[in-house]
Design a protein around this motif. Structure first.
Motif, PDB file in Angstrom:
ATOM      1  N   ASP B 133      33.234  64.634 -22.560  1.00 33.69           N
ATOM      2  CA  ASP B 133      33.713  65.041 -23.884  1.00 33.69           C
ATOM      3  C   ASP B 133      33.248  64.125 -25.001  1.00 33.69           C
ATOM      4  O   ASP B 133      33.706  64.222 -26.131  1.00 33.69           O
ATOM      5  CB  ASP B 133      35.243  65.099 -23.884  1.00 33.69           C
ATOM      6  N   ARG B 134      32.335  63.216 -24.678  1.00 27.91           N
ATOM      7  CA  ARG B 134      31.849  62.322 -25.734  1.00 27.91           C
ATOM      8  C   ARG B 134      30.705  62.985 -26.491  1.00 27.91           C
ATOM      9  O   ARG B 134      29.973  63.797 -25.955  1.00 27.91           O
ATOM     10  CB  ARG B 134      31.356  61.026 -25.111  1.00 27.91           C
ATOM     11  N   LYS B 135      30.570  62.555 -27.745  1.00 27.29           N
ATOM     12  CA  LYS B 135      29.448  63.025 -28.552  1.00 27.29           C
ATOM     13  C   LYS B 135      28.274  62.060 -28.350  1.00 27.29           C
ATOM     14  O   LYS B 135      28.497  60.884 -28.048  1.00 27.29           O
ATOM     15  CB  LYS B 135      29.849  63.023 -30.038  1.00 27.29           C
ATOM     16  N   PRO B 136      27.049  62.527 -28.547  1.00 30.25           N
ATOM     17  CA  PRO B 136      25.889  61.634 -28.364  1.00 30.25           C
ATOM     18  C   PRO B 136      26.003  60.321 -29.146  1.00 30.25           C
ATOM     19  O   PRO B 136      25.535  59.290 -28.676  1.00 30.25           O
ATOM     20  CB  PRO B 136      24.729  62.482 -28.866  1.00 30.25           C
ATOM     21  N   ASP B 137      26.626  60.363 -30.335  1.00 34.98           N
ATOM     22  CA  ASP B 137      26.761  59.146 -31.129  1.00 34.98           C
ATOM     23  C   ASP B 137      27.618  58.089 -30.440  1.00 34.98           C
ATOM     24  O   ASP B 137      27.563  56.920 -30.788  1.00 34.98           O
ATOM     25  CB  ASP B 137      27.439  59.467 -32.479  1.00 34.98           C
ATOM     26  N   GLU B 138      28.451  58.550 -29.510  1.00 32.80           N
ATOM     27  CA  GLU B 138      29.428  57.642 -28.925  1.00 32.80           C
ATOM     28  C   GLU B 138      28.971  57.045 -27.598  1.00 32.80           C
ATOM     29  O   GLU B 138      29.733  56.345 -26.957  1.00 32.80           O
ATOM     30  CB  GLU B 138      30.762  58.373 -28.718  1.00 32.80           C
ATOM     31  N   ILE B 139      27.751  57.384 -27.171  1.00 27.88           N
ATOM     32  CA  ILE B 139      27.274  56.841 -25.897  1.00 27.88           C
ATOM     33  C   ILE B 139      25.974  56.073 -26.123  1.00 27.88           C
ATOM     34  O   ILE B 139      25.334  56.211 -27.160  1.00 27.88           O
ATOM     35  CB  ILE B 139      27.087  57.956 -24.832  1.00 27.88           C
ATOM     36  N   SER B 140      25.597  55.261 -25.136  1.00 23.06           N
ATOM     37  CA  SER B 140      24.430  54.393 -25.307  1.00 23.06           C
ATOM     38  C   SER B 140      23.132  55.178 -25.155  1.00 23.06           C
ATOM     39  O   SER B 140      23.134  56.334 -24.723  1.00 23.06           O
ATOM     40  CB  SER B 140      24.478  53.293 -24.257  1.00 23.06           C
ATOM     41  N   GLY B 141      22.030  54.534 -25.506  1.00 19.05           N
ATOM     42  CA  GLY B 141      20.729  55.184 -25.435  1.00 19.05           C
ATOM     43  C   GLY B 141      20.387  55.658 -24.030  1.00 19.05           C
ATOM     44  O   GLY B 141      19.891  56.771 -23.835  1.00 19.05           O
ATOM     45  N   GLY B 142      20.686  54.809 -23.036  1.00 16.24           N
ATOM     46  CA  GLY B 142      20.410  55.176 -21.655  1.00 16.24           C
ATOM     47  C   GLY B 142      21.215  56.384 -21.228  1.00 16.24           C
ATOM     48  O   GLY B 142      20.717  57.297 -20.554  1.00 16.24           O
ATOM     49  N   MET B 143      22.481  56.408 -21.657  1.00 22.57           N
ATOM     50  CA  MET B 143      23.346  57.530 -21.305  1.00 22.57           C
ATOM     51  C   MET B 143      22.840  58.822 -21.950  1.00 22.57           C
ATOM     52  O   MET B 143      22.854  59.886 -21.332  1.00 22.57           O
ATOM     53  CB  MET B 143      24.780  57.246 -21.743  1.00 22.57           C
ATOM     54  N   LYS B 144      22.376  58.715 -23.194  1.00 26.10           N
ATOM     55  CA  LYS B 144      21.849  59.903 -23.865  1.00 26.10           C
ATOM     56  C   LYS B 144      20.672  60.465 -23.079  1.00 26.10           C
ATOM     57  O   LYS B 144      20.544  61.666 -22.886  1.00 26.10           O
ATOM     58  CB  LYS B 144      21.372  59.547 -25.272  1.00 26.10           C
ATOM     59  N   GLN B 145      19.811  59.545 -22.624  1.00 24.86           N
ATOM     60  CA  GLN B 145      18.630  59.998 -21.896  1.00 24.86           C
ATOM     61  C   GLN B 145      19.040  60.627 -20.563  1.00 24.86           C
ATOM     62  O   GLN B 145      18.434  61.600 -20.128  1.00 24.86           O
ATOM     63  CB  GLN B 145      17.682  58.805 -21.688  1.00 24.86           C
ATOM     64  N   ARG B 146      20.107  60.105 -19.944  1.00 25.42           N
ATOM     65  CA  ARG B 146      20.621  60.722 -18.723  1.00 25.42           C
ATOM     66  C   ARG B 146      21.044  62.162 -18.996  1.00 25.42           C
ATOM     67  O   ARG B 146      20.746  63.066 -18.207  1.00 25.42           O
ATOM     68  CB  ARG B 146      21.842  59.949 -18.194  1.00 25.42           C
ATOM     69  N   VAL B 147      21.740  62.346 -20.121  1.00 34.19           N
ATOM     70  CA  VAL B 147      22.185  63.704 -20.464  1.00 34.19           C
ATOM     71  C   VAL B 147      20.973  64.599 -20.708  1.00 34.19           C
ATOM     72  O   VAL B 147      20.934  65.750 -20.260  1.00 34.19           O
ATOM     73  CB  VAL B 147      23.103  63.682 -21.698  1.00 34.19           C
ATOM     74  N   GLY B 148      19.955  64.032 -21.380  1.00 34.71           N
ATOM     75  CA  GLY B 148      18.731  64.799 -21.620  1.00 34.71           C
ATOM     76  C   GLY B 148      18.089  65.239 -20.308  1.00 34.71           C
ATOM     77  O   GLY B 148      17.616  66.372 -20.173  1.00 34.71           O
ATOM     78  N   ILE B 149      18.121  64.338 -19.317  1.00 32.53           N
ATOM     79  CA  ILE B 149      17.555  64.677 -18.012  1.00 32.53           C
ATOM     80  C   ILE B 149      18.421  65.741 -17.326  1.00 32.53           C
ATOM     81  O   ILE B 149      17.904  66.713 -16.770  1.00 32.53           O
ATOM     82  CB  ILE B 149      17.429  63.405 -17.136  1.00 32.53           C
ATOM     83  N   ALA B 150      19.743  65.556 -17.428  1.00 33.66           N
ATOM     84  CA  ALA B 150      20.646  66.545 -16.824  1.00 33.66           C
ATOM     85  C   ALA B 150      20.405  67.924 -17.426  1.00 33.66           C
ATOM     86  O   ALA B 150      20.365  68.928 -16.725  1.00 33.66           O
ATOM     87  CB  ALA B 150      22.103  66.135 -17.044  1.00 33.66           C
ATOM     88  N   ARG B 151      20.206  67.958 -18.745  1.00 33.20           N
ATOM     89  CA  ARG B 151      19.967  69.238 -19.407  1.00 33.20           C
ATOM     90  C   ARG B 151      18.685  69.889 -18.875  1.00 33.20           C
ATOM     91  O   ARG B 151      18.666  71.084 -18.587  1.00 33.20           O
ATOM     92  CB  ARG B 151      19.861  69.037 -20.921  1.00 33.20           C
ATOM     93  N   ALA B 152      17.638  69.061 -18.717  1.00 39.67           N
ATOM     94  CA  ALA B 152      16.378  69.603 -18.221  1.00 39.67           C
ATOM     95  C   ALA B 152      16.522  70.053 -16.765  1.00 39.67           C
ATOM     96  O   ALA B 152      16.069  71.138 -16.386  1.00 39.67           O
ATOM     97  CB  ALA B 152      15.278  68.564 -18.354  1.00 39.67           C
ATOM     98  N   LEU B 153      17.184  69.227 -15.936  1.00 34.96           N
ATOM     99  CA  LEU B 153      17.355  69.591 -14.523  1.00 34.96           C
ATOM    100  C   LEU B 153      18.170  70.869 -14.381  1.00 34.96           C
ATOM    101  O   LEU B 153      17.911  71.688 -13.504  1.00 34.96           O
ATOM    102  CB  LEU B 153      18.056  68.449 -13.769  1.00 34.96           C
ATOM    103  N   ALA B 154      19.158  71.022 -15.281  1.00 32.44           N
ATOM    104  CA  ALA B 154      20.049  72.184 -15.197  1.00 32.44           C
ATOM    105  C   ALA B 154      19.302  73.494 -15.403  1.00 32.44           C
ATOM    106  O   ALA B 154      19.767  74.551 -14.997  1.00 32.44           O
ATOM    107  CB  ALA B 154      21.179  72.055 -16.210  1.00 32.44           C
ATOM    108  N   MET B 155      18.138  73.422 -16.024  1.00 36.10           N
ATOM    109  CA  MET B 155      17.369  74.649 -16.234  1.00 36.10           C
ATOM    110  C   MET B 155      16.628  75.056 -14.959  1.00 36.10           C
ATOM    111  O   MET B 155      15.924  76.062 -14.947  1.00 36.10           O
ATOM    112  CB  MET B 155      16.340  74.449 -17.353  1.00 36.10           C
ATOM    113  N   GLU B 156      16.748  74.272 -13.908  1.00 35.25           N
ATOM    114  CA  GLU B 156      15.997  74.488 -12.664  1.00 35.25           C
ATOM    115  C   GLU B 156      14.533  74.781 -12.941  1.00 35.25           C
ATOM    116  O   GLU B 156      14.020  75.852 -12.616  1.00 35.25           O
ATOM    117  CB  GLU B 156      16.614  75.640 -11.864  1.00 35.25           C
ATOM    118  N   PRO B 157      13.851  73.824 -13.579  1.00 28.33           N
ATOM    119  CA  PRO B 157      12.474  74.097 -13.988  1.00 28.33           C
ATOM    120  C   PRO B 157      11.529  74.088 -12.791  1.00 28.33           C
ATOM    121  O   PRO B 157      11.803  73.442 -11.779  1.00 28.33           O
ATOM    122  CB  PRO B 157      12.161  72.922 -14.922  1.00 28.33           C
TER     123      PRO B 157
END
Lengths: 343, 287
Positions: B133-157
């Motif tokens: 439930d955190r917003k990107p502004d509230e998490i660290s750079g590494g965590m943001k990139q993790r979310v970015g990876i999760a988003r990409a993985l979730a698309m089952e590319p």
């Protein structure tokens, strides 16, 4: 014990230093310092302002007497409030009498047509200062909302299509600096020519003011919305392309949210401009509202007029301030950009 | 021969004020399913351009990209991209950012409950379940990139494209992210093309390292097969002669044969020496 030592140590200090040490000491925590900063300092500043006003005004002699100081203005504010109360009492009495007549007519078995005619009568007392405030608020609200409904979609299209922006930009740039008072005669003539109705939903004067406000509220919102929409991060657009979002989803999920902070900056500018414009329009066109109140008092030229105008000036400022705070609160509520300095 | 992903003689020319500029010239690469490819090269050599063409964000002037024998014309979720600066919607929570992608890709094939479950699963995979439930502004750079990876993985590319995914992170966080990525890769065995500036990162993660010559008109200079056993452990590999050999190969390619053209020879030499002394063991090119 420690207090005793502190006081002995500070005993010989000059007054000012002692005060500063007192304020800096542990006993007055951050809460107190914040209190001083946020309340005490503005309060002192207002006192200084009132003192300067009082002294300065008493030296200015006009044809309507001495320029009123704060005390006189406060008196007149109370008088205006009493007048308003008295008017309300009179109005209540009028409707009471009217109801009695209706009852009598019903009892006497008069035809329905006649009863309706009696019931349809309106109280026609002159609007009080507070009525005028309400009228002005309604007018500015209407003008502002209409302007926003027009300006936000135009701004969005401008931001999304460079071609459309290039087409519209010259028009925006030319009309943006036009003073509302230049619009007013045109608006008045057009409204009286076009808005012909036997049973008008709005007063013509209301429309004149509202449309003038609209014309001036459009531009800041259009421009800021355009900048906001055009400034959507290229990366986010790429994300939407990779996800193959359709046009509608892209607009709703990506473009609008990222443009919201700028959009609200535009809306706030528009509303404050609209409020300033409205007062001028009301004065010039004799439309009901605070502007008309000021003008009427000026024409009236009694010994209290200047004080009453001064009350109006302060109220105009205060209402404008509240309007701005209102949009600011709204902006804070809907904006995702917590880091942006919103003031 | 039919390969999974075929980057076939791709060239791209951009019109500029000074006339056309050829950025890529005949880039040719075949990628097998489940392969992890790193693209490495100096800044401005067109690595990102290659990636963007595979993603469909840019169109090749000549040649084309075939994914499972179908030509790529436009971007799509089958070629999910992890952007360098995370590109999360700042107004959406971590969960909603991933959910947006999940909703878009699986709108028709998964029920609402399944999409919720899938979103949570992918965030679990990158160890971000604690911050839904955190917003990107509230998490660290590494965590943001993790979310970015999760988003990409979730698309089952079919192909996961990563544009310097850890470039903006500090070296400790980067190490963590690389380990996480290897872990995920063991589990999912995705086909990945990753751009990097980091020689260690390239050797550690890749099956093949594709080294690009300098632009303009850049192309593939050399391809290095990294035949190190998986799972790979960075501590064990630090002493491994094979690992160091691969590293040296990449460094040699970048610094001897294709040094940055705008840097004078002498300046480049001292720079390289300083980098070798870098005591955290990671050799990072100055971009």
């Amino acid at each position: 014990m420690s207090i005793a030592i502190a006081s002995r140590k500070t005993f010989d200090m000059p007054m000012k230093d002692r005060l500063m040490e007192f304020l800096a000491s542990e006993r007055f925590g951050r809460g107190f310092q914040r209190f001083i900063k946020s309340l005490l300092i503005p309060f002192v500043a207002i006192l200084v302002f009132l003192a300067l006003w009082s002294v300065g005004a008493s030296k200015v002699q006009t044809s309507l007497g001495v320029l009123p100081g704060p005390v006189k203005v406060w008196e007149q504010a109370m008088v205006l409030f009493d007048e308003h109360q008295a008017e309300r009492v009179k109005e209540a009495a009028f409707y009471e009498r009217l109801q009695k007549r209706v009852d009598k007519a019903v009892a006497a078995g008069k035809p329905q047509e006649r009863i309706d005619k009696i019931q349809g009568r309106k109280y026609t007392g002159s609007p009080t200062f507070f009525d005028q405030i309400l009228t002005s608020l309604k007018t500015v609200g209407t003008g502002f909302i209409v302007a926003s409904l027009i300006a936000i979609p135009i701004g969005i299209i401008c931001g999304m299509s460079a071609t459309f922006y290039q087409a519209v930009n010259p028009i925006i740039q030319i009309f943006k600096p036009v003073s509302p008072l230049a619009w007013l005669p045109l608006v008045t003539m057009v409204v009286s020519a076009v808005y012909v109705s036997n049973d008008p939903m709005f007063e013509k004067s209301f429309l004149n003011s509202a449309i003038t406000v609209t014309l001036c509220c459009l531009w800041p919102t259009i421009i800021n919305t355009t900048v906001g929409v055009a400034g959507v991060s290229k990366d986010l657009i790429n994300v939407s392309r990779v996800l193959r979002l359709n046009w509608f989803t892209k607009t709703v999920k990506i473009i609008l949210p990222s443009a919201i902070p700028m959009m609200f900056t535009g809306l706030r500018l528009s509303l404050s401009i609209g409020w300033m414009v409205l007062i001028a329009a009301e004065m010039l066109a004799q439309n009901p509202g605070l502007g008309k109140f000021v003008w009427d008092e000026f024409q009236n030229g009694s010994s209290n007029s200047l004080a009453r105008i001064m009350v109006a000036v302060l109220v105009i400022g205060f209402v404008g301030f509240l309007l701005d705070r209102g949009t600011l609160a709204l902006q804070r509520a809907v904006s995702w950009d917590r880091n942006a300095i919103v003031r | 021969m039919n390969s999974y992903l075929n980057i076939d003689h791709v060239s791209i020319t951009f019109p500029t004020d000074k006339g056309p500029l050829k950025v890529l010239d005949g880039v040719n690469l075949k990628v097998d399913q489940g392969e992890f490819i790193s693209l490495i090269g100096h800044s401005g050599c067109g690595k990102s351009t290659v990636l963007n063409i595979v993603a469909g964000l840019l169109q090749a002037t000549e040649g084309g990209v075939l994914l499972q024998n179908k030509e790529v014309f436009e971007p799509g979720p089958d070629r999910a991209v992890v952007f360098q600066n995370h590109s999360l919607m700042p107004w959406l929570t971590v969960y909603d950012n991933v959910r947006l992608a999940v909703d878009q890709v699986f709108r028709k094939t998964k029920s609402k409950a399944e999409r919720d479950e899938w979103t949570r699963h992918n965030l679990e995979l990158v160890h971000m379940s604690h911050a839904l439930d955190r917003k990107p502004d509230e998490i660290s750079g590494g965590m943001k990139q993790r979310v970015g990876i999760a988003r990409a993985l979730a698309m089952e590319p079919k192909v996961l494209l990563m544009d310097e995914p850890f470039g903006a992170l500090d070296s400790l966080t980067r190490t963590h992210m690389q380990d996480s990525l290897m872990e995920i890769q063991t589990e999912l065995n995705n086909t990945v093309i990753m751009i990097t500036h980091d020689v260690d990162e390239a050797v550690l993660l890749s099956d093949r390292i594709v080294m690009m010559t300098n632009g303009p008109a850049a192309t593939i200079g050399e391809v290095l097969h990294v035949e190190l056993e998986r799972p790979r452990d960075r501590l064990a590999l630090a002493e491994d002669p094979a690992y160091n050999h691969y590293r040296a190969e990449v460094v040699k390619f970048l610094h001897e044969r294709h040094h940055q053209p705008d840097v004078p020879e002498s300046a480049e030499k001292t720079e390289a020496v300083e980098e070798d002394k870098d005591d955290d063991g990671s050799l990072r090119l100055v971009s």
